[in-house]
Design an enzyme around this catalytic site. Structure first.
Site, PDB file in Angstrom:
ATOM      1  N   ASP A 167     -25.093 -10.054 -28.041  1.00  0.00           N
ATOM      2  CA  ASP A 167     -24.407  -9.422 -26.919  1.00  0.00           C
ATOM      3  C   ASP A 167     -24.107 -10.429 -25.810  1.00  0.00           C
ATOM      4  O   ASP A 167     -25.006 -10.864 -25.091  1.00  0.00           O
ATOM      5  CB  ASP A 167     -25.263  -8.282 -26.365  1.00  0.00           C
ATOM      6  CG  ASP A 167     -24.527  -7.446 -25.341  1.00  0.00           C
ATOM      7  OD1 ASP A 167     -23.332  -7.705 -25.111  1.00  0.00           O
ATOM      8  OD2 ASP A 167     -25.132  -6.514 -24.779  1.00  0.00           O
ATOM      9  N   ASP A 365     -15.789 -10.540 -25.095  1.00  0.00           N
ATOM     10  CA  ASP A 365     -17.034  -9.799 -25.305  1.00  0.00           C
ATOM     11  C   ASP A 365     -17.328  -9.634 -26.782  1.00  0.00           C
ATOM     12  O   ASP A 365     -16.453  -9.269 -27.567  1.00  0.00           O
ATOM     13  CB  ASP A 365     -16.951  -8.428 -24.630  1.00  0.00           C
ATOM     14  CG  ASP A 365     -18.243  -7.652 -24.751  1.00  0.00           C
ATOM     15  OD1 ASP A 365     -19.311  -8.205 -24.422  1.00  0.00           O
ATOM     16  OD2 ASP A 365     -18.197  -6.489 -25.187  1.00  0.00           O
TER      17      ASP A 365
END
Length: 485
Positions: A167, A365
């Site tokens: 992440d 992301d």
């Protein structure tokens, strides 16, 4: 009457491109490329087959080979979590539900960051709560979590390996820990800190505790809480531990969250590896000058690598890596424009820039799947793509996708090119599978972009698949190198 240029791609259909849609790009950017429809549909069938899933599980148990660089393997979610879906359409809907929760989480993080800055000196407000406040139950809205790519990380001494979600939008690395008051199901045994000789609780007056956005002082240690946009959360004690990367190396005294109460979140994985830009993220704590990853097709049984301090591929498309002073976690990229069919879209450059209040801009992301664009940018991209695909049969909308096609009768098809443009005339041309994706096994494909009501735009992992993304933290650059998995 508009004038049209005729472009005749090999094997398939004729595409009519408006000559003066907007300013032209260089001749090195073709207007269309061939998309292998049959191969894409084949993967949607394979990912649901028991034989394919058995192969994936066997592949994931193998130990990463030794290397002179710090490197660990990356696997798509389908290789770790056996799907219960009977058809690909329901699998896609589940993925999109997780993705919407992910985008809500990022938007909420940015909104809270902007609201938590004081007007006088623009310093962030750190939240200290009572221990009982951290234990308040929260109901999860999307219990499957949003993690789409996992790696194998060693924790403790002696090291025990765990599957962890990657992440880039988080700064706190955490995993589920014994004793577990409430834990979700994971594929590995839950980490027991009493079995590690290097586990050490972080005290309340430690700098690591002070760096947490949400914390409290418990009887024996600093307590942390991380909440996500769908209502999921992890709560526990903050500690330092030895972190190891297969046979590549290890680091001691890395601050991590030891979660005793975890709900919703990332079913299958033991926890999360935080690769964000904050001081508590893993790259920051191990003082990495760079890191990179390459995401394989999410319907694939293959794997790639997460590398730290490795050289960037020589053919990388380089772009500025920008930071938002109001939110250090996110990696913003200096995007200057988007082209479709070899023509630049008429999008104000301000759409992709962070304003004085910390709003706007576009981030790269790892956890978001579908690229989100501000509505004006998305509409320009979609409308241009639709104009250049009038020869393809439409198929209505699917969930958050409003532009879909019925390609069931085709094996290969010509589609307009889509490319991201950065400063110094740097261009990243996407492969068709990065923007036209199957949503079922019957030949329905959709344009894999979506509008966002917020100011933050996001380059998702569908658009990153097959491309090594390199974050040069020392020089504030991000590199994109296609076909480097």
């Amino acid at each position: 009457m508009a004038q049209f240029c005729f472009f005749f791609p090999l094997l398939v259909s004729v595409i009519f491109v408006p000559c003066a849609l907007s300013r032209s790009l260089s001749s090195s950017n073709p207007m269309s490329q061939i998309f292998d429809v049959a191969e894409s549909i084949k993967k949607t069938v394979q990912v649901l087959s028991p034989a394919s899933q058995a192969f994936q599980q066997e592949a994931i148990r193998s130990t990463p080979s030794s290397s002179s660089s710090i490197s660990v393997s990356i696997y798509p979610r389908s290789a770790l979590v056996k799907t219960r879906h009977k058809d690909y359409a329901s699998l896609t809907l589940s993925r999109l539900e997780r993705d919407s929760a992910r985008v809500s989480s990022l938007t909420m993080k940015l909104t809270l960051s902007l609201s938590n800055f004081t007007h006088s000196d623009l310093k962030p407000v750190q939240t200290m709560l009572q221990p009982e406040d951290l234990q308040t139950p929260i109901t999860s809205g999307a219990s499957q979590g949003s993690g789409e790519y996992f790696t194998r990380l060693g924790l403790g001494q002696p090291a025990k390996e765990f599957y962890m979600v990657l992440d880039t939008g988080s700064d706190i690395t955490w995993l589920q820990c014994e004793p577990c008051s409430d834990c979700y199901q994971q594929s590995d045994p839950i980490f027991n800190p009493s079995g590690s000789s290097t586990y050490s609780r972080v005290s309340c007056d430690d700098a690591h505790c002070s760096a947490l956005e949400v914390s409290a002082c418990g009887p024996n240690a600093c307590l942390y809480q991380v909440s996500y946009g769908d209502g999921s959360f992890t709560v526990g004690e903050f500690a330092t531990e030895t972190v190891s990367f297969g046979n590549s190396g290890s680091f001691s005294k890395v601050a991590i969250g030891c979660g005793h109460d975890n709900e919703g979140l990332f079913v299958g994985a033991a926890g999360l590896i935080a690769l964000g830009g904050g001081t508590l993220s893993l790259p920051s704590q191990i003082k990495a000058s760079s890191f990179s990853y390459c995401f394989v097709d999410r319907d694939s049984a293959s794997s790639s690598t997460l590398d730290f301090n490795s050289a960037r591929p020589g053919d990388s498309v380089i772009a500025p890596l920008l930071r938002n002073s109001r939110r250090s976690t996110f990696f913003y990229v200096g995007l200057t424009g988007i082209s479709v069919g070899g023509q630049m879209l008429s999008i104000p450059t301000s759409v992709f820039q962070v304003d004085g209040s910390g709003n706007g801009g576009i981030i790269v992301d790892s956890g978001t799947a579908v690229t989100r664009l501000q509505t004006t940018a998305y509409n320009a991209l979609r409308d241009s793509f639709v104009k250049l695909t009038q020869n393809l049969p439409t198929a209505g909308r699917f969930s958050l996708f409003d532009t879909c096609y019925d390609l069931s009768s085709m094996k290969r098809v010509s589609v307009p090119t889509v490319a991201f443009h950065f400063s110094d005339d740097k261009t990243l041309s996407l492969h068709p599978k990065n923007y036209l994706i199957p949503v079922d096994s019957s030949g329905k494909f959709c344009l894999a972009f979506a509008p966002t009501e917020g100011s933050l735009s996001i380059i998702g992992n569908i658009q990153q698949q097959g491309t090594r993304v390199s974050y040069d933290l020392a020089n504030n650059l991000v590199g994109f190198s296609p076909d480097k998995c």
